[in-house]
Design a protein around this motif. Structure first.
Motif, PDB file in Angstrom:
ATOM      1  N   SER A  59      52.737  86.998  35.864  1.00 16.69           N
ATOM      2  CA  SER A  59      51.953  86.446  34.759  1.00 16.69           C
ATOM      3  C   SER A  59      50.507  86.932  34.773  1.00 16.69           C
ATOM      4  CB  SER A  59      51.979  84.918  34.807  1.00 16.69           C
ATOM      5  OG  SER A  59      51.275  84.426  35.939  1.00 16.69           O
ATOM      6  N   ASN A  60      50.057  87.438  35.935  1.00 16.21           N
ATOM      7  CA  ASN A  60      48.691  87.945  36.049  1.00 16.21           C
ATOM      8  C   ASN A  60      48.647  89.473  36.084  1.00 16.21           C
ATOM      9  OD1 ASN A  60      46.715  85.553  36.494  1.00 16.21           O
ATOM     10  ND2 ASN A  60      48.459  85.056  37.805  1.00 16.21           N
ATOM     11  N   SER A  61      49.751  90.098  35.687  1.00 11.06           N
ATOM     12  CA  SER A  61      49.821  91.561  35.706  1.00 11.06           C
ATOM     13  C   SER A  61      50.216  92.097  34.332  1.00 11.06           C
ATOM     14  CB  SER A  61      50.833  92.035  36.750  1.00 11.06           C
ATOM     15  OG  SER A  61      52.160  91.743  36.321  1.00 11.06           O
ATOM     16  N   GLY A  81      48.354  78.084  29.618  1.00 11.74           N
ATOM     17  CA  GLY A  81      49.126  76.963  30.123  1.00 11.74           C
ATOM     18  C   GLY A  81      49.632  77.199  31.532  1.00 11.74           C
ATOM     19  N   ILE A  82      50.063  78.446  31.811  1.00 12.08           N
ATOM     20  CA  ILE A  82      50.532  78.792  33.152  1.00 12.08           C
ATOM     21  C   ILE A  82      49.412  78.624  34.174  1.00 12.08           C
ATOM     22  CG2 ILE A  82      51.382  80.676  34.613  1.00 12.08           C
ATOM     23  CD1 ILE A  82      52.840  81.760  32.128  1.00 12.08           C
ATOM     24  N   ARG A  83      48.235  79.117  33.822  1.00  8.35           N
ATOM     25  CA  ARG A  83      47.095  79.025  34.744  1.00  8.35           C
ATOM     26  C   ARG A  83      46.660  77.581  34.985  1.00  8.35           C
ATOM     27  NH1 ARG A  83      43.739  84.266  32.299  1.00  8.35           N
ATOM     28  NH2 ARG A  83      45.059  85.853  33.328  1.00  8.35           N
ATOM     29  N   SER A  84      46.832  76.751  33.985  1.00 11.71           N
ATOM     30  CA  SER A  84      46.439  75.345  34.148  1.00 11.71           C
ATOM     31  C   SER A  84      47.357  74.594  35.104  1.00 11.71           C
ATOM     32  CB  SER A  84      46.443  74.648  32.779  1.00 11.71           C
ATOM     33  OG  SER A  84      47.767  74.507  32.280  1.00 11.71           O
ATOM     34  N   PHE A 121      53.762  91.292  32.497  1.00  8.97           N
ATOM     35  CA  PHE A 121      54.042  90.096  31.708  1.00  8.97           C
ATOM     36  C   PHE A 121      54.193  90.480  30.237  1.00  8.97           C
ATOM     37  CE2 PHE A 121      53.099  85.841  29.905  1.00  8.97           C
ATOM     38  CZ  PHE A 121      53.996  85.098  30.670  1.00  8.97           C
ATOM     39  N   PRO A 122      55.307  90.098  29.588  1.00  9.64           N
ATOM     40  CA  PRO A 122      55.536  90.483  28.189  1.00  9.64           C
ATOM     41  C   PRO A 122      54.408  90.006  27.269  1.00  9.64           C
ATOM     42  CG  PRO A 122      57.527  89.568  29.159  1.00  9.64           C
ATOM     43  CD  PRO A 122      56.420  89.315  30.140  1.00  9.64           C
ATOM     44  N   ALA A 123      54.006  90.887  26.366  1.00  9.26           N
ATOM     45  CA  ALA A 123      52.939  90.532  25.429  1.00  9.26           C
ATOM     46  C   ALA A 123      53.353  89.381  24.520  1.00  9.26           C
ATOM     47  CB  ALA A 123      52.576  91.756  24.586  1.00  9.26           C
ATOM     48  N   SER A 124      54.646  89.262  24.260  1.00 12.16           N
ATOM     49  CA  SER A 124      55.140  88.200  23.387  1.00 12.16           C
ATOM     50  C   SER A 124      54.971  86.810  24.000  1.00 12.16           C
ATOM     51  CB  SER A 124      56.608  88.431  23.052  1.00 12.16           C
ATOM     52  OG  SER A 124      57.389  88.502  24.238  1.00 12.16           O
ATOM     53  N   LEU A 125      54.717  86.772  25.310  1.00 13.08           N
ATOM     54  CA  LEU A 125      54.529  85.482  25.999  1.00 13.08           C
ATOM     55  C   LEU A 125      53.067  85.225  26.353  1.00 13.08           C
ATOM     56  CD1 LEU A 125      57.585  85.553  28.467  1.00 13.08           C
ATOM     57  CD2 LEU A 125      57.418  84.330  26.294  1.00 13.08           C
TER      58      LEU A 125
END
Length: 364
Positions: free
Chosen positions: A70-72, A85-88, A75-79
């Motif tokens: 998710s930090n690279s 939200g993931i980082r929170s 990670f799909p652009a569509s997501l």
């Protein structure tokens, strides 16, 4: 698009577990962490423990891998809209994994060298405090009541799953069914974070069940059973069962009790039987629901499958609690009570029949 994340999470956990569970068994044999049959056991041959490592590490690897992706750029652009939200959720994720590491560690130590009940309780409290400190707590008016209720809930779940781990595939199968119901609930409530980590959990348990379903090739041990209770107890707290809406009743708050009703039925009945007979509460015996079903004439596998169906039959009603009025919700709770009462009556009839049979044989 997010449903594909659930599928990827489930499959990753399952594949890793299929690979790591046999390695856990090899490590258990290498270091002689073996369950030797006794008069209270249902298995007849020495069985490797540490199977719980084949559940925890797939979850750990999958979640950490997901964080890295998710930090690279992978990670799909569509997501990308989900990244904030993931980082929170990072703080809660690390708390769950850290507390889980403590649970698994003290479980491994207990499997290798039996810990005293007080030592296990202390470590369970520590892992529960980590969860509470991360903001994962049962919400009540007042900080102190919320703290004690959260810690009590997690300790109850860890010990309940430990008590249920008494037959091949029983505890892990019940955990899968309960986790699947919680997963559906999370999807229905659009709680992506909880649903995703539950998808990983379900995949890992599925991979482990490949080796634990009767006849088992490996046992999960304390490190596995305690972790099942810890993880499901934590996700049950994370789930928002109650929403402040005009039509919403208070009954969804009972959803976790409905989902885990068979688990608690087994725990309470075992404690009651042991206390009635003057036996130590934490001493292993053959008074569990599964053993009592075998006493009624079932095979071990039939008893396990019966409890699977019983868990599904009682727990699935929890999915309706959020959409029913108070009358409908009470019907669901009453149905769960009736189902468990029927099981209790069947057990009682079986014991009376056995008692009468033994009495007649004594007279002859």
């Amino acid at each position: 698009m997010w449903p594909y994340v659930y599928i990827a999470a489930f499959l990753t956990g399952a594949v890793l577990s299929l690979f790591l569970t046999p390695l856990s068994g090899m490590a258990a044999r290498r270091f002689n962490v073996i369950s030797v049959p006794s008069e209270r056991s249902v298995h007849r041959h020495p069985m490797p423990l540490l199977g719980g490592l084949g559940i925890y590490f797939p979850i750990l690897i999958t979640i950490l891998g997901g964080i890295i992706i998710s930090n690279s750029r992978l990670f799909p652009a569509s997501l990308s809209e989900y990244i904030p939200g993931i980082r929170s959720t990072m703080g809660k994720l690390f708390a769950i994994l850290s507390g889980g590491a403590i649970v698994v560690t003290f479980g491994v130590i207990d499997d290798v060298k039996t810990l005293r009940a007080g030592q296990k309780l202390f470590l369970q409290i520590i892992s529960s405090i980590i969860i509470f400190s991360a903001g994962i707590r049962i919400s009540l008016t007042g900080h102190l009541p919320s703290f004690f209720l959260t810690v009590f809930w997690l300790i109850l779940m860890m010990n309940a799953f430990n008590l249920m781990d008494n037959m091949d595939g029983l505890s892990s199968g019940v955990a899968f069914i309960s986790g699947a119901i919680l997963f559906i609930f999370a999807v229905m409530m659009k709680q992506l974070f909880v649903a995703t980590i539950l998808a990983v959990f379900l995949g890992s348990v599925t991979g482990f069940l490949r080796y634990n379903f009767p006849p088992a090739k490996i046992f999960m041990g304390e490190c596995g059973s305690a972790f099942l209770g810890y993880f499901l107890g934590t996700t049950a707290i994370l789930l928002t069962f109650y929403r402040y809406e005009e039509h919403q009743t208070f009954l969804p708050l009972f959803a976790p009790l409905v989902v885990f009703s068979v688990l608690f039925f087994d725990t309470v009945s075992v404690i009651w039987i042991r206390s009635k007979r003057g036996l130590p509460v934490f001493q292993a015996d053959r008074n569990h629901l599964s053993h009592r079903l075998v006493g009624l004439g079932m095979t071990n596998k039939q008893a396990v499958l019966f409890i699977y169906l019983l868990t599904l039959c009682t727990g699935i009603g929890a999915l309706l609690l959020g959409s029913l009025n108070i009358f409908g919700g009470i019907i669901i709770l009453l149905q769960v009570f009736i189902i468990l009462a029927i099981v209790g009556i069947l057990e009682m009839a079986g014991r009376n029949r056995e008692r009468n049979k033994n009495g007649k044989e004594g007279m002859d």
